[in-house]
Design an enzyme around this catalytic site. Structure first.
Site, short mmCIF file in Angstrom:
data_model
loop_
_atom_site.label_atom_id
_atom_site.label_comp_id
_atom_site.label_asym_id
_atom_site.label_seq_id
_atom_site.Cartn_x
_atom_site.Cartn_y
_atom_site.Cartn_z
N HIS A 78 0.87 -1.19 0.00
CA HIS A 78 0.00 0.00 0.00
C HIS A 78 0.90 1.24 0.00
CE1 HIS A 78 -3.28 2.59 0.85
NE2 HIS A 78 -3.34 2.47 2.17
N ASP A 82 1.64 6.26 5.66
CA ASP A 82 1.86 5.61 6.96
C ASP A 82 2.60 4.28 6.79
OD1 ASP A 82 -0.63 4.99 5.71
OD2 ASP A 82 -1.36 4.02 7.52
N HIS A 144 -8.43 0.15 1.24
CA HIS A 144 -9.36 1.19 0.90
C HIS A 144 -8.85 2.14 -0.20
CE1 HIS A 144 -7.21 4.38 3.46
NE2 HIS A 144 -6.46 3.32 3.48
FE1 FEO Z 1 -2.72 2.37 6.89
FE2 FEO Z 1 -4.33 3.19 4.07
O1 FEO Z 1 -2.93 3.21 5.27
#
Ligand code: FEO
Length: 398
Positions: A78, A82, A144
């Site tokens: 992803h 983060d 997501h």
């Molecule tokens: Fe934990 Fe969509 O990032």
């Protein structure tokens, strides 16, 4: 760093201090973690990194754990910062190492970091051979973000699931073991994560769970990108997601309001009294949205079979806190939930119409046109009307 199995180490970062996420959008009252995993075989693989502020610590730890020169592949499940925040620093040090991600992942990583690393695009079913073991990729588009990817490690039967099945939950013990962690806290953080991040993509969740089931792969550990790994009972979170994705509701009615001088609050309390009179078994919760933890209130709305939203009329509209709530509810694309509006006014009864329209736009089934209004400070008669409105709403929500 700690060992998960003989071949897999945890090399992520537990962030005890984090209190908001996505900027200031989401509260993370129990902190979070940025999970990164290291798989060691004839070829060594790093799965994801951590958020930028922890980059140096992460890379120093990685050097100690394996030596950067011994990392053969990087997998970026992803691109959100983060998880990819330390990637630019790491790739400065190992610039030729292939970065496996989806085609959308390449777009997002290039969009963020403006670098043309040695990207290798992967799709569902693609396999990365590590020697004695292998990783099979499963795209998780829109769970997501468009780039999302999962990875299944066959030797230890671990599903690295990216954000899905995660929780913003800092804990020293990173597994779902009821003897070591409070399961009610864990499950609250898991449903809060689902409600606030995953809920808009519930139809994708249902499809993905079916797809994963169809692979017939044994899963001993579900290892998400945030929070604890599901090892004691990996099926628990899969079953929870199946329920949450299917028009989830508990026997709960949540009343969310804002108020200036207490009139709309008084209405909320009287409506609750009416609900309790008809369905005493129903859990009724009231929240003053302007001062409540908004992400927790969204979670309560997600759990509810029905909600009531109240605001006084303000500047020919509604108070901004309630407008923000309704905007967020619209984005969640919930289904199968009922709602009604209420509110006080001085000289123009506008707020209930505005709220009802926004609830309808947010896909709630309305008890329209039976919204309840009260002028100025509610009279005894208006109070009775609110109680009756609550009774009627309890019947409607059954
Ligand atoms: Fe934990 Fe969509 O990032």
């Amino acid at each position: 760093m700690f060992k998960i199995t003989d071949r897999v180490d945890y090399v992520g970062k537990i962030d005890w201090q984090l209190r908001t996420f996505h900027g200031e959008q989401l509260t993370t009252n129990r902190g979070s973690s940025y999970n990164s995993y290291l798989i060691k075989d004839k070829k060594n693989v790093l799965i994801d990194t951590v958020w930028d502020p922890f980059s140096k610590e992460f890379i120093d730890n990685l050097e100690k754990a394996i030596g950067l020169k011994n990392i053969d592949y990087v997998i970026a499940l992803h691109a959100e910062p983060d998880h990819s925040g330390a990637l630019p620093y790491l790739m400065e040090l190992i610039p030729d190492v292939p970065v496996y991600c989806t085609a959308n992942g390449i777009k997002s990583l290039k969009g963020y970091y403006h670098k043309d690393w040695n990207f290798v695009p992967v799709k569902t079913g693609d396999v990365l051979d590590l020697g004695d073991s292998k990783i099979t990729f499963v795209e998780a588009t829109m769970l997501h973000w468009p780039d999302q990817l999962m990875a299944y490690f066959d030797k230890d039967e671990i599903l690295f699931s990216s954000d899905a099945f995660g929780q913003h939950f800092a804990t020293e013990f990173m597994y779902d073991d009821a003897k070591k962690i409070d399961m009610s806290e864990l499950l609250f953080e898991a449903i809060k994560y689902y409600a606030n991040i995953v809920a808009p993509y519930s139809s994708r969740v249902t499809q993905k769970l079916e797809e994963i089931k169809g692979f017939n792969l044994p899963v001993k550990i579900v290892a998400p990108s945030h929070g604890v790994m599901w090892r004691e009972n990996p099926n628990l979170i899969l079953e929870k997601y199946a329920k949450w994705a299917d028009s989830y509701k508990e026997d709960q009615i949540t009343i969310i309001y804002d108020t200036m001088y207490g009139s709309t609050r008084r209405m909320a309390e009287c409506i609750a009294e009416g609900i309790r009179a008809v369905t005493p078994e129903t859990t009724v919760k009231l929240f003053h949205f302007a001062t409540a933890d908004n992400s927790d209130v969204i979670t309560e709305a997600f759990r509810s079979k029905a909600i009531l939203v109240g605001s006084p009329t303000y500047n020919s509209g509604i108070l901004s806190s309630i407008a923000a709530l309704l905007e967020e509810l619209k984005g969640m694309r919930l289904s199968g939930k009922k709602a009604a509006a209420f509110g006080s006014y001085g000289w123009a009864p506008i707020s209930t119409k505005v709220i009802a329209k926004m609830l309808s736009d947010a896909n709630f089934e309305l008890m329209d046109p039976d919204n309840v209004k009260a002028s100025w400070n509610p009279t005894e008669e208006a109070i009775k009307e609110c109680v009756e409105f609550g009774k009627k709403f309890a019947e409607f929500a059954k």
